[in-house]
Design a protein around this motif. Structure first.
Motif, short mmCIF file in Angstrom:
data_model
loop_
_atom_site.label_atom_id
_atom_site.label_comp_id
_atom_site.label_asym_id
_atom_site.label_seq_id
_atom_site.Cartn_x
_atom_site.Cartn_y
_atom_site.Cartn_z
N ARG A 1 0.83 -1.20 0.00
CA ARG A 1 0.00 0.00 0.00
C ARG A 1 0.87 1.25 0.00
O ARG A 1 2.04 1.20 0.38
CB ARG A 1 -0.91 0.02 1.24
CG ARG A 1 -1.85 -1.18 1.33
CD ARG A 1 -2.77 -1.09 2.53
NE ARG A 1 -2.06 -0.98 3.79
CZ ARG A 1 -1.49 -1.99 4.45
NH1 ARG A 1 -1.56 -3.22 3.94
NH2 ARG A 1 -0.87 -1.80 5.58
N ALA B 1 -8.28 -0.81 -1.89
CA ALA B 1 -9.03 -1.61 -2.86
C ALA B 1 -9.05 -0.93 -4.22
O ALA B 1 -8.88 -1.57 -5.26
CB ALA B 1 -10.45 -1.86 -2.35
N ASP B 2 -9.24 0.38 -4.22
CA ASP B 2 -9.23 1.14 -5.48
C ASP B 2 -7.82 1.20 -6.06
O ASP B 2 -7.63 1.07 -7.28
CB ASP B 2 -9.75 2.55 -5.24
CG ASP B 2 -11.20 2.56 -4.77
OD1 ASP B 2 -11.97 1.68 -5.20
OD2 ASP B 2 -11.54 3.43 -3.95
N LEU C 1 -5.50 -0.99 -5.65
CA LEU C 1 -5.17 -2.33 -6.13
C LEU C 1 -5.69 -2.54 -7.54
O LEU C 1 -5.00 -3.12 -8.39
CB LEU C 1 -5.75 -3.38 -5.17
CG LEU C 1 -5.55 -4.85 -5.55
CD1 LEU C 1 -4.07 -5.19 -5.66
CD2 LEU C 1 -6.24 -5.75 -4.51
N ALA C 2 -6.89 -2.07 -7.80
CA ALA C 2 -7.44 -2.20 -9.15
C ALA C 2 -6.57 -1.48 -10.17
O ALA C 2 -6.31 -2.00 -11.27
CB ALA C 2 -8.87 -1.65 -9.17
N SER D 1 -5.02 -12.60 1.52
CA SER D 1 -4.92 -11.45 2.41
C SER D 1 -4.60 -11.90 3.82
O SER D 1 -5.16 -12.86 4.33
CB SER D 1 -6.21 -10.63 2.41
OG SER D 1 -7.29 -11.41 2.87
N SER E 1 -9.30 -4.87 2.56
CA SER E 1 -9.00 -4.47 1.18
C SER E 1 -9.49 -5.53 0.19
O SER E 1 -10.09 -5.19 -0.85
CB SER E 1 -7.50 -4.25 1.01
OG SER E 1 -7.02 -3.26 1.89
N TRP F 1 -13.38 -5.42 -0.06
CA TRP F 1 -13.84 -4.26 -0.79
C TRP F 1 -13.48 -4.36 -2.27
O TRP F 1 -14.26 -3.94 -3.14
CB TRP F 1 -13.25 -2.97 -0.21
CG TRP F 1 -14.10 -2.37 0.86
CD1 TRP F 1 -13.84 -2.30 2.20
CD2 TRP F 1 -15.38 -1.75 0.68
NE1 TRP F 1 -14.87 -1.67 2.86
CE2 TRP F 1 -15.83 -1.32 1.96
CE3 TRP F 1 -16.19 -1.51 -0.42
CZ2 TRP F 1 -17.05 -0.67 2.15
CZ3 TRP F 1 -17.41 -0.86 -0.24
CH2 TRP F 1 -17.83 -0.45 1.04
N PHE F 2 -12.32 -4.91 -2.56
CA PHE F 2 -11.93 -5.09 -3.97
C PHE F 2 -12.94 -6.01 -4.66
O PHE F 2 -13.38 -5.73 -5.79
CB PHE F 2 -10.52 -5.68 -4.04
CG PHE F 2 -10.05 -5.96 -5.44
CD1 PHE F 2 -9.58 -4.93 -6.24
CD2 PHE F 2 -10.09 -7.24 -5.96
CE1 PHE F 2 -9.15 -5.18 -7.54
CE2 PHE F 2 -9.66 -7.50 -7.26
CZ PHE F 2 -9.19 -6.46 -8.05
N TYR F 3 -13.31 -7.09 -4.00
CA TYR F 3 -14.30 -8.00 -4.58
C TYR F 3 -15.64 -7.29 -4.76
O TYR F 3 -16.30 -7.44 -5.80
CB TYR F 3 -14.47 -9.23 -3.69
CG TYR F 3 -15.52 -10.19 -4.20
CD1 TYR F 3 -15.24 -11.04 -5.26
CD2 TYR F 3 -16.79 -10.20 -3.64
CE1 TYR F 3 -16.21 -11.91 -5.77
CE2 TYR F 3 -17.77 -11.06 -4.13
CZ TYR F 3 -17.48 -11.91 -5.19
OH TYR F 3 -18.44 -12.76 -5.69
N GLN G 1 -16.28 -4.10 -5.23
CA GLN G 1 -16.28 -3.02 -6.21
C GLN G 1 -15.84 -3.45 -7.61
O GLN G 1 -16.23 -2.81 -8.59
CB GLN G 1 -15.35 -1.90 -5.72
CG GLN G 1 -15.78 -1.24 -4.42
CD GLN G 1 -17.09 -0.50 -4.57
OE1 GLN G 1 -18.11 -0.90 -4.03
NE2 GLN G 1 -17.05 0.61 -5.31
N TYR G 2 -15.03 -4.52 -7.70
CA TYR G 2 -14.37 -4.79 -8.99
C TYR G 2 -14.58 -6.22 -9.50
O TYR G 2 -13.86 -6.66 -10.40
CB TYR G 2 -12.87 -4.50 -8.86
CG TYR G 2 -12.59 -3.05 -8.57
CD1 TYR G 2 -12.64 -2.10 -9.59
CD2 TYR G 2 -12.33 -2.61 -7.28
CE1 TYR G 2 -12.41 -0.76 -9.34
CE2 TYR G 2 -12.10 -1.26 -7.01
CZ TYR G 2 -12.14 -0.35 -8.04
OH TYR G 2 -11.91 0.99 -7.79
#
Length: 602
Positions: free
Chosen positions: A350, A368-369, A371-372, A387, A394, A397-399, A401-402
């Motif tokens: 990060r 998370a953002d 990472l994308a 993780s 993270s 949230w990544f899962y 949102q993306y």
């Protein structure tokens, strides 16, 4: 000076002249090229080479290049070719007043005759800055042989004048080593052949003109310039090894040329170009093997990439904190090399951690953002997330949102944060609530270095504990990588980043707790019993012990349910430390192997 010292100086001068890679014929001082001018300065002189297409209104860097014993400025110009290689610099080629430079050993002719070479250097810089548009803070020096010894004197006694210096074919005199006390940091590069017969790479013992070795010299200069403690050793070429230190702003590097003699240039090593590259990158720390910086609109992210030729979904490792809230890819120093034997593996730090750049707003949710964006730059669309600890926030949230943008095949949680009321009350209490309340006052307190000593003590304790943690286990840890990442936690910006993340943790948890369990992809959970030690330590505090026991039970129940609902595995580890990636990486690999066996891959 004693007679035998003169003899030694004469021998050194003769050998130096014989080994120089300048032209066979002496350059005529009066025969200046179109862009090279002979400048007189207070009874001294130097040659000044202006860039091609020089424009007075343009700003240029300034480089001073110091010749060897018995040499001349024009010889140094012919040898180094700095002004021919780059148009970014105005280059000065000074000439010594005596046969040698007053290098700071207080043992040679220049010292005995009172040559004020430090003063001459200061005056020369001032005059060039008065006549030409020199970019502020962009003054450099390079020296060869005895000129290199003098450049070390500049680094010790005139550091405020230079951003960086380079030394070729010269270790350091014992006298200067004992007296060197720079008032501010200045980056240094050293280049030295290990078979140098004139100024030996390994130093030499003499009552008046002793030398410490080049490895000892760069280590000494690094220490005196507040470097981080662990050196990075890299093999760059069959005959070139690099030793690199840094302090977060400056770096200190020794390029050791195997079997190299007393030379400026070497086979496979273009010294002049390497020096200019060093000057251009002095604020960039040398990265360990397999590491890279991936640039996005939000900053640069440190990514360690291994096993890149392996097929299938990429495995992405996300680090979380230990009990000191230290959190970076050092925790994967054993796991990633193991996984890379079979998988394509990235550990991504990060912002504010490891070599990633710094930002004012930091959180697990924000990552998370980020990472994308990083995965997009890496051109990885099919991934499996692993993780550790709070990094599960993270990953989740990544899962959330993306999942439409990326093909997320599976997730593996290792001791994840538990988004249930009792566990949340513990996470969101001390120290998270204290950091959130005190962050505005804490950041300048950290900036003043008030927590650096305590951070160093914690890191030393952690390192000792981790050494004991892996002892007796069949675990191969990349200790070099671990040290390089771990020591970055000492830097002030990284200390502040840690504080910002802890302060944001309460809000991170609130958002995480609002998300449902994942059910559409397999999610496995490794659940260590690290809480057991805390429960036992709280035996004399029944209320605390009961709260910790409830936390442990709540965590195990939630983890088992998440694995069951998603058709993943629940893996309970007994007698385990929280740092599972270091203590039991094979358990993680086995869990990952199981997940990959569930995937329907082409």
């Amino acid at each position: 000076m004693k007679p035998h010292i003169k003899t030694i100086a004469a021998i050194i001068m003769l050998l130096t002249l014989q080994s120089c890679q300048s032209s066979d014929k002496k350059q005529d001082d009066t025969n200046a090229t179109d862009q090279t001018q002979l400048i007189q300065l207070g009874g001294r002189k130097y040659w000044l080479a202006l860039p091609d297409n020089y424009q007075p209104a343009n700003s240029y860097k300034l480089l001073l290049a110091f010749h060897h014993s018995g040499g001349r400025g024009k010889e140094m110009q012919s040898l180094s070719q700095f002004d021919k290689i780059s148009n970014d610099y105005i280059v000065a080629y000074p000439e010594s007043e005596q046969v040698e430079w007053n290098e700071g050993c207080e043992c040679n002719i220049a010292h005995r005759l009172g040559a004020d070479d430090l003063g001459f250097t200061s005056n020369m810089i001032a005059e060039i800055q008065q006549r030409h548009n020199v970019t502020p803070g962009e003054v450099y020096a390079a020296g060869y042989s005895q000129g290199g010894l003098f450049v070390q004197n500049l680094a010790c006694n005139l550091p405020h004048a230079f951003k960086a210096v380079a030394v070729v074919a010269a270790p350091m005199s014992i006298q200067l080593a004992s007296s060197c006390a720079p008032t501010q940091p200045v980056s240094m590069m050293m280049v030295h052949g290990t078979a140098d017969p004139v100024l030996p790479y390994n130093g030499m013992v003499h009552s008046n003109f002793g030398l410490i070795s080049s490895p000892d010299a760069i280590a000494l200069l690094a220490e005196k310039n507040s470097s981080l403690p662990y050196v990075l050793q890299k093999s760059l070429h069959a005959n070139v090894n690099l030793s690199s230190y840094h302090n977060g702003k400056q770096k200190f590097q020794l390029f050791s040329i195997k079997d190299g003699g007393h030379n400026w240039q070497f086979d496979g090593f273009d010294t002049s170009r390497k020096i200019l590259n060093f000057f251009a990158t002095v604020e960039q720390a040398e990265l360990p093997e397999h590491s890279q910086l991936v640039s996005t609109e939000q900053g640069q992210f440190h990514v360690r990439a291994m096993g890149l030729n392996n097929p299938g979904p990429a495995v992405v490792l996300l680090a979380g904190p230990n009990y000191n809230y230290h959190s970076d890819s050092a925790w994967f120093a054993a796991l990633q090399p193991l996984l890379a034997q079979q998988y394509r593996v990235y550990s991504i730090d990060r912002l504010g951690n490891a070599f990633s750049s710094i930002a004012d707003t930091l959180s697990y949710r924000r990552f998370a953002d980020d990472l994308a964006a990083v995965l997009q730059q890496l051109e990885e669309e099919q991934v499996t997330l692993v993780s550790f600890s709070s990094a599960g926030i993270s990953a989740r949230w990544f899962y959330q949102q993306y999942q439409q943008q990326f093909d997320i095949k599976a997730m593996l949680y290792i001791d994840p944060d538990i988004p249930l009321p009792h566990s949340l009350s513990l996470y969101q209490g001390y120290p998270a609530d204290w950091y959130l309340e005190n962050l505005p006052a804490l950041l300048p307190h950290l900036a003043a270095g008030n927590w650096t000593d305590r951070t160093k003590e914690k890191l030393e304790t952690e390192y000792s504990e981790i050494k004991q943690l892996v002892a007796g286990h069949d675990v191969q840890v990349d200790w070099t990588y671990f040290e390089q990442i771990m020591q970055l936690r000492l830097l002030i910006p990284q200390q502040q980043a840690r504080a910002r993340e802890i302060a944001a943790y309460i809000a991170d948890l609130d958002g995480y707790a609002a998300l449902p369990m994942v059910t559409s992809i397999p999610v496995s959970v490794i659940d260590s019993d690290f809480e057991q030690l805390q429960i036992e330590q709280a035996a004399n505090e029944p209320e605390l012990a009961a709260a910790l026991l409830q936390w442990q039970q709540e965590g195990s129940s939630w983890s088992a349910e998440q694995a069951s609902l998603s058709n993943g595995q629940y893996i309970a580890l007994a007698d385990s430390d929280h740092l599972v990636p270091l203590q039991q990486p094979q358990q993680i690999k086995s869990a990952l192997d199981w997940l990959f066996n569930q995937m329907q891959l082409p």
